[in-house]
Design an enzyme around this catalytic site. Structure first.
Site, PDB file in Angstrom:
ATOM      1  N   HIS A   1      35.192  29.591  39.074  1.00 39.69           N
ATOM      2  CA  HIS A   1      35.517  30.913  38.536  1.00 39.69           C
ATOM      3  C   HIS A   1      35.938  30.779  37.075  1.00 39.69           C
ATOM      4  CE1 HIS A   1      35.779  32.213  42.777  1.00 39.69           C
ATOM      5  NE2 HIS A   1      35.539  33.426  42.290  1.00 39.69           N
TER       6      HIS A   1
ATOM      7  N   LYS B   1      41.302  33.220  36.298  1.00 38.05           N
ATOM      8  CA  LYS B   1      41.627  33.378  37.733  1.00 38.05           C
ATOM      9  C   LYS B   1      42.843  32.536  38.078  1.00 38.05           C
ATOM     10  CE  LYS B   1      39.778  33.425  42.398  1.00 38.05           C
ATOM     11  NZ  LYS B   1      40.373  34.731  42.711  1.00 38.05           N
TER      12      LYS B   1
HETATM   13  P1  NAD Z   1      43.223  41.235  36.068  1.00 38.22           P
HETATM   14  O1  NAD Z   1      44.341  40.269  35.766  1.00 38.22           O
HETATM   15  O2  NAD Z   1      42.153  41.445  35.046  1.00 38.22           O
HETATM   16  O3  NAD Z   1      43.857  42.674  36.422  1.00 38.22           O
HETATM   17  C1  NAD Z   1      45.038  42.843  37.184  1.00 38.22           C
HETATM   18  C2  NAD Z   1      45.432  44.316  37.182  1.00 38.22           C
HETATM   19  O4  NAD Z   1      46.619  44.482  37.968  1.00 38.22           O
HETATM   20  C3  NAD Z   1      45.752  44.894  35.798  1.00 38.22           C
HETATM   21  O5  NAD Z   1      45.282  46.229  35.719  1.00 38.22           O
HETATM   22  C4  NAD Z   1      47.283  44.889  35.784  1.00 38.22           C
HETATM   23  O6  NAD Z   1      47.831  45.887  34.913  1.00 38.22           O
HETATM   24  C5  NAD Z   1      47.552  45.247  37.235  1.00 38.22           C
HETATM   25  N1  NAD Z   1      48.925  44.960  37.649  1.00 38.22           N
HETATM   26  C6  NAD Z   1      49.693  43.877  37.358  1.00 38.22           C
HETATM   27  N2  NAD Z   1      50.926  44.000  37.907  1.00 38.22           N
HETATM   28  C7  NAD Z   1      50.913  45.197  38.552  1.00 38.22           C
HETATM   29  C8  NAD Z   1      51.883  45.912  39.312  1.00 38.22           C
HETATM   30  N3  NAD Z   1      53.110  45.403  39.537  1.00 38.22           N
HETATM   31  N4  NAD Z   1      51.523  47.106  39.846  1.00 38.22           N
HETATM   32  C9  NAD Z   1      50.292  47.629  39.640  1.00 38.22           C
HETATM   33  N5  NAD Z   1      49.328  47.009  38.931  1.00 38.22           N
HETATM   34  C10 NAD Z   1      49.650  45.800  38.395  1.00 38.22           C
HETATM   35  O7  NAD Z   1      42.589  40.735  37.445  1.00 38.22           O
HETATM   36  P2  NAD Z   1      41.105  40.970  38.023  1.00 38.22           P
HETATM   37  O8  NAD Z   1      40.174  39.909  37.536  1.00 38.22           O
HETATM   38  O9  NAD Z   1      40.725  42.419  37.848  1.00 38.22           O
HETATM   39  O10 NAD Z   1      41.360  40.655  39.563  1.00 38.22           O
HETATM   40  C11 NAD Z   1      42.328  41.380  40.324  1.00 38.22           C
HETATM   41  C12 NAD Z   1      42.404  40.797  41.732  1.00 38.22           C
HETATM   42  O11 NAD Z   1      41.165  41.008  42.406  1.00 38.22           O
HETATM   43  C13 NAD Z   1      42.655  39.277  41.789  1.00 38.22           C
HETATM   44  O12 NAD Z   1      43.459  39.000  42.898  1.00 38.22           O
HETATM   45  C14 NAD Z   1      41.256  38.700  41.971  1.00 38.22           C
HETATM   46  O13 NAD Z   1      41.263  37.429  42.585  1.00 38.22           O
HETATM   47  C15 NAD Z   1      40.665  39.750  42.874  1.00 38.22           C
HETATM   48  N6  NAD Z   1      39.195  39.862  42.891  1.00 38.22           N
HETATM   49  C16 NAD Z   1      38.640  40.156  44.101  1.00 38.22           C
HETATM   50  C17 NAD Z   1      37.261  40.349  44.212  1.00 38.22           C
HETATM   51  C18 NAD Z   1      36.695  40.741  45.552  1.00 38.22           C
HETATM   52  O14 NAD Z   1      35.473  40.994  45.679  1.00 38.22           O
HETATM   53  N7  NAD Z   1      37.541  40.842  46.590  1.00 38.22           N
HETATM   54  C19 NAD Z   1      36.449  40.237  43.078  1.00 38.22           C
HETATM   55  C20 NAD Z   1      37.040  39.940  41.858  1.00 38.22           C
HETATM   56  C21 NAD Z   1      38.425  39.765  41.773  1.00 38.22           C
END
Ligand code: NAD
Length: 238
Positions: free
Chosen positions: A146, A150
């Site tokens: 990744h 991540k």
């Molecule tokens: P990122 O770090 O770019 O975004 C995180 C988001 O969470 C931001 O908008 C941030 O402001 C918000 N956030 C942080 N603290 C918060 C709080 N206390 N309350 C509300 N919002 C809060 O991360 P990303 O790359 O968008 O990934 C997010 C999650 O999704 C990760 O856990 C990642 O592993 C997962 N993910 C899952 C899939 C899937 O298909 N299931 C795909 C990609 C990423």
């Protein structure tokens, strides 16, 4: 399918959140009402923005899509329980206690938590389980790659593929994680025998597939009875 479901996006300013906001137009039955991010309220035209501290103030909604961080998960799960709304979450790196909280919630609201919202990975899980069952003596290794941002490792998808291996029986898998550049997500499940090897690989080249999968599931989970749903339960209906 419920029409004009009111959608809340939790984690709206992140990589996944932005993809969800951009692609929501493909799902006209979902109406994005409000968006939440960590410290700064998201600014999206026609959508109410809130910080994590303001979560209690979000207006009534039918379904929440959550792609945030483990430390933000308990609050959004509690919000959905209090509001009687469905939760579609892709947040990975959840603790065992958070997994138990999720299990308890399914008695009260419809919940879909998935480590990966791509159809390809759902099918890969099935192939991996069959290979594990057919090759009980072979070594199993799961290698995931990744982008450098991540935080959790092994990825939630790698762990879910590991569970598929375990369901098939035989030795437990080993995991290896690579963090490099802007890789969206790659998972290799390797079965090694003596003098031969099988490699089953999925490569995601664009995170839009995850966003589209989550939006699709959100549009189909509203109005269903409380319970735990899988991506395949909601996506395979076309
Ligand atoms: P990122 O770090 O770019 O975004 C995180 C988001 O969470 C931001 O908008 C941030 O402001 C918000 N956030 C942080 N603290 C918060 C709080 N206390 N309350 C509300 N919002 C809060 O991360 P990303 O790359 O968008 O990934 C997010 C999650 O999704 C990760 O856990 C990642 O592993 C997962 N993910 C899952 C899939 C899937 O298909 N299931 C795909 C990609 C990423």
């Amino acid at each position: 399918m419920a029409k004009n479901s009111r959608l809340l996006i939790h984690g709206a300013s992140g990589r996944m959140g932005q993809a969800l906001v951009r692609m929501r137009g493909e799902f006209p039955d979902l109406h994005l009402l409000a968006a939440v991010a960590g410290r700064q309220a998201p600014v999206i035209e026609g959508v109410e923005g809130f910080t994590a501290a303001e979560l209690d103030h979000v207006p009534a909604f039918d379904v929440c899509i959550d792609f945030s961080l483990p430390e933000a998960f308990d609050a959004v799960l509690e919000l959905c329980l209090v509001r009687g709304a469905a939760l579609v979450s892709g947040t990975t790196g959840l603790s065992a206690a958070q997994g138990s909280g999720l299990e308890a919630a399914v008695a009260r609201i419809p919940v879909l938590w998935a480590a990966n919202f791509s159809l390809g990975v759902a099918v890969l899980g099935d192939l991996v389980e069959r290979a594990a069952r057919a090759l009980p003596a072979w070594q199993r290794d799961i290698v995931e790659s990744h982008h450098i941002h991540k935080k959790d490792a092994p990825s939630g998808t790698a762990l879910a593929l590991g569970q598929a291996v375990t369901r098939g029986g035989g030795p437990e898998p080993h995991y290896a994680s690579l963090r490099a550049g802007d890789i969206v997500g790659e998972h290799l499940v390797q079965f090694t025998g003596v003098g031969e090897r099988i490699e089953l690989t999925h490569r995601a080249t664009n995170r839009d597939i995850f966003a589209r999968g989550a939006l699709h599931c959100a549009s189909r989970i509203v109005g269903r009875p409380p319970g735990r749903y899988r991506v395949l339960d909601l996506i395979e209906q076309g």
